[in-house]
Design a protein around this motif. Structure first.
Motif, PDB file in Angstrom:
ATOM      1  N   LYS A 113      37.949  53.129  27.625  1.00  0.00           N
ATOM      2  CA  LYS A 113      38.179  52.641  26.260  1.00  0.00           C
ATOM      3  C   LYS A 113      39.499  53.149  25.694  1.00  0.00           C
ATOM      4  N   GLY A 114      39.868  54.355  26.099  1.00  0.00           N
ATOM      5  CA  GLY A 114      41.110  54.958  25.624  1.00  0.00           C
ATOM      6  C   GLY A 114      42.344  54.139  25.974  1.00  0.00           C
ATOM      7  N   GLN A 115      42.284  53.373  27.065  1.00  0.00           N
ATOM      8  CA  GLN A 115      43.411  52.538  27.458  1.00  0.00           C
ATOM      9  C   GLN A 115      43.609  51.395  26.456  1.00  0.00           C
ATOM     10  N   GLU A 117      42.661  51.535  23.355  1.00  0.00           N
ATOM     11  CA  GLU A 117      43.097  52.171  22.106  1.00  0.00           C
ATOM     12  C   GLU A 117      44.569  52.555  22.159  1.00  0.00           C
ATOM     13  N   ALA A 118      44.998  53.039  23.343  1.00  0.00           N
ATOM     14  CA  ALA A 118      46.407  53.414  23.482  1.00  0.00           C
ATOM     15  C   ALA A 118      47.295  52.178  23.312  1.00  0.00           C
ATOM     16  N   GLY A 119      46.875  51.064  23.901  1.00  0.00           N
ATOM     17  CA  GLY A 119      47.620  49.811  23.723  1.00  0.00           C
ATOM     18  C   GLY A 119      47.662  49.408  22.260  1.00  0.00           C
ATOM     19  N   ASP A 120      46.486  49.454  21.619  1.00  0.00           N
ATOM     20  CA  ASP A 120      46.413  49.154  20.182  1.00  0.00           C
ATOM     21  C   ASP A 120      47.348  50.057  19.392  1.00  0.00           C
ATOM     22  N   SER A 121      47.336  51.340  19.743  1.00  0.00           N
ATOM     23  CA  SER A 121      48.023  52.322  18.901  1.00  0.00           C
ATOM     24  C   SER A 121      49.541  52.156  18.917  1.00  0.00           C
ATOM     25  N   ILE A 133      48.262  46.278  30.112  1.00  0.00           N
ATOM     26  CA  ILE A 133      47.584  47.561  30.330  1.00  0.00           C
ATOM     27  C   ILE A 133      46.303  47.400  31.150  1.00  0.00           C
ATOM     28  N   GLN A 137      45.282  47.344  35.908  1.00  0.00           N
ATOM     29  CA  GLN A 137      44.377  48.387  36.384  1.00  0.00           C
ATOM     30  C   GLN A 137      43.069  47.796  36.878  1.00  0.00           C
TER      31      GLN A 137
ATOM     32  N   ASN B  48      44.946  54.299  11.300  1.00  0.00           N
ATOM     33  CA  ASN B  48      45.689  53.231  11.983  1.00  0.00           C
ATOM     34  C   ASN B  48      44.744  52.113  12.423  1.00  0.00           C
ATOM     35  N   LEU B  50      42.040  51.973  14.006  1.00  0.00           N
ATOM     36  CA  LEU B  50      41.278  51.970  15.254  1.00  0.00           C
ATOM     37  C   LEU B  50      39.790  51.860  14.939  1.00  0.00           C
ATOM     38  N   ARG B  76      50.009  49.301  13.054  1.00  0.00           N
ATOM     39  CA  ARG B  76      49.878  50.341  14.080  1.00  0.00           C
ATOM     40  C   ARG B  76      51.228  50.719  14.679  1.00  0.00           C
ATOM     41  N   PHE B  83      46.326  61.035  21.310  1.00  0.00           N
ATOM     42  CA  PHE B  83      44.891  61.176  21.544  1.00  0.00           C
ATOM     43  C   PHE B  83      44.553  62.492  22.250  1.00  0.00           C
ATOM     44  N   ASN B  87      45.527  59.359  27.166  1.00  0.00           N
ATOM     45  CA  ASN B  87      45.494  57.902  27.336  1.00  0.00           C
ATOM     46  C   ASN B  87      46.834  57.318  27.763  1.00  0.00           C
ATOM     47  N   PHE B  89      49.205  55.340  30.421  1.00  0.00           N
ATOM     48  CA  PHE B  89      48.883  54.216  31.289  1.00  0.00           C
ATOM     49  C   PHE B  89      49.111  54.647  32.738  1.00  0.00           C
ATOM     50  N   HIS B  91      49.088  53.250  35.585  1.00  0.00           N
ATOM     51  CA  HIS B  91      49.788  52.381  36.537  1.00  0.00           C
ATOM     52  C   HIS B  91      51.267  52.265  36.209  1.00  0.00           C
TER      53      HIS B  91
END
Lengths: 213, 240
Positions: A113-115, A117-121, A133, A137, B48, B50, B76, B83, B87, B89, B91
């Motif tokens: 889920k963090g992936q 959220e990281a994209g969102d953030s 993202i 994967q 933000n 989330l 955002r 985090f 988090n 990426f 890849h």
């Protein structure tokens, strides 16, 4: 021994159709499966509903019924003359698409889920996050089951001899029936399937290793 | 910079935030402390979007982000987030992690984005890791990359959600040092943390959240030396 050699030309001809039907069918099936799989995790109830009905209906009916339905049933209903190869490609695409949908759903849901959220953030849109993202994967994790599906679909094409598509099994059986020899032709048919499935397994394992960062 | 007015957030029937109001000034460093389950992370994540807000309003830099018409990705992009579990990426290389947002969201050119990313990496002391993949980094290095990734968007505010909680103790310092430098440069920061030393040294203000409300807030010295509420006293006695 002479039958082993004599059967080769017709088996090569059959192999060509088996290969074309599988590769084109699976490719289209992958596109269908990608959309249906994302549809299965969509919050939009209509999209979710359509995707779910599609997956359940296709998974719940035999592919032999599906090909007969497409080739005879749809031709009858729509009053069109679907050619056998096209009907076979549609059958593989629609059938594999349903299974691939579940592979895609599993792959995407396995991503942390963090992936998302990281994209969102960092301000990516939902579709950008999915594309840049999540998808790369998820795809890596989807390769083993996709390879599995390729092999299953390849073997499923043998069922299309039921509508007299000139694929591998049909050609082998035609040769056997016309010469009244059965051992060599069917042995060769089996070896021809293995001649595709084993290299395919090896190639897939290589791709998997290469993507393993 | 940030105005939060009567913020409520429920998960199903469970109300996590029960009316939080606060004003965060430009360049202010606010540390949010509180027991686990108190709602402090949820509060941060609302800033933000989330988490979608149940009721109340949040205004950032003059824009009411809780307005249903708000362009959420755009909001955002102006609010950096770091985090607990980094988090990154997996890849993408370190450099690609940092440049993705600037390339796709801000529309920067490849050269521009890479140059900025390299500057940020130099700042956090990771110039040599630009082409490494996250899996080869230590936790502290990952978190410094994550901070760079957020900074690459030129955010107006930086949010930190327990940025050192997942780190081995000996790696905490390097991340806090980067955050301290950032604070000294005048970045507006909201930090959910258990690092009381950091809160005391770097924080301009400490907010103690418990049971979904701001139980107590004020100057770090006062909060730590003269806690008024019994709950804060008991919380501090457990962690200090």
């Amino acid at each position: 021994m002479e039958h082993i050699i004599n059967v080769l030309p017709s088996l090569l001809q059959g192999l060509k159709y088996t290969f074309i039907i599988t590769v084109v069918g699976i490719s289209i099936g992958f596109v269908i499966g990608a959309f249906a799989g994302l549809g299965r995790i969509s919050k939009n109830k209509l999209i979710f509903g359509i995707s779910t009905v599609y997956v359940e209906v296709i998974r719940g009916t035999p592919i032999l019924v599906q090909i007969l339905f497409i080739y005879f049933g749809l031709s009858d209903l729509l009053d069109i003359n679907l050619d056998k190869i096209t009907a076979s490609i549609i059958a593989i695409a629609v059938n594999a698409g349903a299974y691939i949908a579940e592979i895609v759903r599993g792959g995407v849901e396995s991503i942390d889920k963090g992936q998302f959220e990281a994209g969102d953030s960092i301000g990516l849109t939902k579709s950008q996050t999915m594309w840049y993202i999540i998808w790369p994967q998820a795809l890596r994790r989807m390769i083993p089951p996709l390879g599995n599906q390729f092999i299953i679909s390849l073997k499923d094409t043998s069922l299309f001899s039921a509508i007299a598509v000139g694929e591998l099994l049909y050609e082998g059986r035609a040769y056997a029936n016309s010469t009244f020899t059965y051992f060599e032709p069917f042995l060769m048919v089996a070896l021809f399937y293995l001649a595709i499935t084993i290299p395919a397994s090896i190639i897939l394992r290589r791709i998997e290793r290469k993507l393993d960062v | 910079m940030i105005t939060v007015d009567n913020l409520h957030k429920s998960f199903g029937n469970h109300e996590v935030l029960k009316g939080i109001s606060n004003k965060i000034k430009p360049q202010e460093v606010v540390c949010v402390i509180g027991p686990s389950g108190s709602g402090k992370s949820t509060f941060l994540r609302c800033l933000n979007l989330l988490e979608d807000v149940t009721s109340g309003s949040i205004t950032i830099d003059g824009e009411e982000i809780t307005d249903p018409q708000t362009n959420v990705p755009k909001v955002r992009s102006k609010v950096g987030m770091v985090f607990q579990h980094f988090n990154l990426f997996p890849h993408k290389t370190v450099l690609e992690n940092i440049t993705l947002g600037p390339l796709k969201v801000l529309g920067q050119s490849q050269e521009e984005a890479e140059q900025k990313a390299k500057e940020l990496l130099a700042k956090v002391g990771l110039s040599d890791k630009a082409n490494a993949y996250p899996s080869s980094l230590s936790g502290g290095q990952k978190q410094r990359v994550a901070i760079s990734r957020a900074l690459a968007m030129n955010p107006k505010v930086m949010l930190f959600d327990e940025p050192t909680s997942a780190l081995d103790p000996e790696l905490v310092g390097e991340v806090l040092a980067v955050m301290k430098e950032l604070a000294q440069e005048g970045m507006t920061m909201v930090v959910v943390t258990h690092e009381m030393g950091f809160a005391r040294e770097v924080g301009d203000r400490v907010i103690f959240i418990d049971e979904g409300i701001v139980m107590e807030e004020g100057d770090p010295e006062v909060i730590f030396e003269q806690p008024k509420s019994e709950r804060l006293q008991s919380f501090l006695s457990k962690i200090l």
